[in-house]
Design a protein around this motif. Structure first.
Motif, PDB file in Angstrom:
ATOM      1  N   SER A 141       7.231  46.752 -59.744  1.00 51.95           N
ATOM      2  CA  SER A 141       7.331  45.403 -59.427  1.00 51.95           C
ATOM      3  C   SER A 141       8.681  44.854 -60.105  1.00 51.95           C
TER       4      SER A 141
ATOM      5  N   GLU B 198       2.870  50.692 -61.700  1.00 49.50           N
ATOM      6  CA  GLU B 198       2.854  49.075 -61.190  1.00 49.50           C
ATOM      7  C   GLU B 198       3.864  48.236 -61.906  1.00 49.50           C
TER       8      GLU B 198
ATOM      9  N   TRP C 238       2.188  45.010 -55.312  1.00 48.33           N
ATOM     10  CA  TRP C 238       3.320  45.388 -56.471  1.00 48.33           C
ATOM     11  C   TRP C 238       4.725  44.882 -55.832  1.00 48.33           C
TER      12      TRP C 238
END
Length: 316
Positions: free
Chosen positions: A188, A184, A208
């Motif tokens: 991101s 994640e 994300w």
């Protein structure tokens, strides 16, 4: 008849040359019918797949690739995908070359992603995340780095040892690379996320994705597979390699169409549209773009012709 093994194919197909050849190939077009694929039962394991991929140009060449996908071959320390390519004259039908198609497929697939990225990712994209550490992974990293100023590459894989090994390999090829465990966080923070896995469950979630990123989905090539969820397709401007292939074979696209998360009209264009200029790519720096590929026999033909021409010194 000329025979080219994977090493010879790799030598012939440099990234700028192959991306340029694919750009011209999609601009000019070729006969590239939908590929038939067949399910093959394997005792005690997941079904295998047989793919047949023909393509031809008038007065040029006919190409045929055969592909087998055995998803549980890892148990035997064998690659999941095996493939071969025959190149024939479209003037008299004679076979002019045979090629091992493992490197051919990996390189043309990565170069197609790089071609899409040249239209869809931000020109200043400098951070790349590779999801998966299989055969495609190093080629995707190098291909993307040939069209964008990539300064860092992160690798996430279920097997951290393989991710570490790939990071060291890419470091040896001149890319700053590191394995990461938090998917994640890596997603991101990335400008470009390139996925090449055999996952049947979403790995990358739409929530994300940060504004301005580009998501490149390579691995899921059957309707039951997917690497990103419906939310990713809802948030992104969606492009595909070919409309026919993506809407019938690409798991993310097929499942999103079935759920209503995506309509056929939401697909902004394919590589034919982008290469010809019929469709514009990225519109703004904050736009999220998504490219889904399942493979196209035109790509194989272009790559095989480039290999052949460079190996014999001139086109025939």
């Amino acid at each position: 008849m000329l025979h080219l093994d994977d090493d010879a194919v790799a030598t012939a197909l440099d990234w700028p040359g192959l991306v340029s050849a694919l750009r011209a190939g999609f601009r000019n077009g070729a006969e590239s019918p939908p590929r038939p694929h067949y399910s093959v039962k394997v005792p005690g394991e997941r079904d295998a797949t047989l793919l047949l991929m023909p393509a031809w140009t008038t007065g040029g060449h006919i190409g045929l690739k055969t592909v087998t996908v055995f998803p549980d071959n890892g148990r035997r320390a064998l690659p999941a995908v095996s493939s071969h390519y025959l190149l024939m004259s479209a003037r008299d039908g004679r076979i002019v070359a045979s090629l091992e198609a493992g490197e051919l497929t990996s390189r043309r697939t990565a170069a197609a992603s790089a071609l899409a990225s040249s239209y869809l990712s931000r020109p200043d994209a400098c951070s790349l995340l590779i999801v998966g550490a299989g055969r495609m992974a190093p080629n995707l990293a190098l291909a993307h780095a040939s069209v964008r100023p990539i300064e860092s590459v992160q690798i996430w894989a279920r097997d951290m040892a393989k991710a570490d090994q790939l990071a060291r390999q890419l470091e040896g090829m001149g890319l700053k690379a590191a394995a990461v465990s938090a998917l994640e966080t890596a997603v991101s923070n990335a400008d470009i996320i390139s996925c090449a896995t055999l996952s049947e469950e979403p790995l990358v979630l739409g929530e994300w994705l940060r504004p301005g990123c580009h998501l490149d989905l390579v691995g899921a090539f059957t309707p039951s597979m997917r690497e990103a969820d419906d939310a990713a397709l809802r948030r992104a401007s969606v492009f595909v390699d070919t409309h026919a292939g993506a809407t019938t074979e690409a798991g993310e696209i097929v499942q999103a169409l079935a759920s209503g998360a995506l309509a056929v009209g939401d697909i902004r264009g394919d590589l034919f549209d982008l290469a010809s200029g019929r469709v514009e790519g990225r519109h703004s720096k904050d736009e999220i773009t998504l490219f889904k590929s399942v493979g196209c026999s035109l790509e194989d033909l272009v790559a095989a012709e480039l290999c052949f021409e460079r190996s014999v010194g001139a086109p025939t």
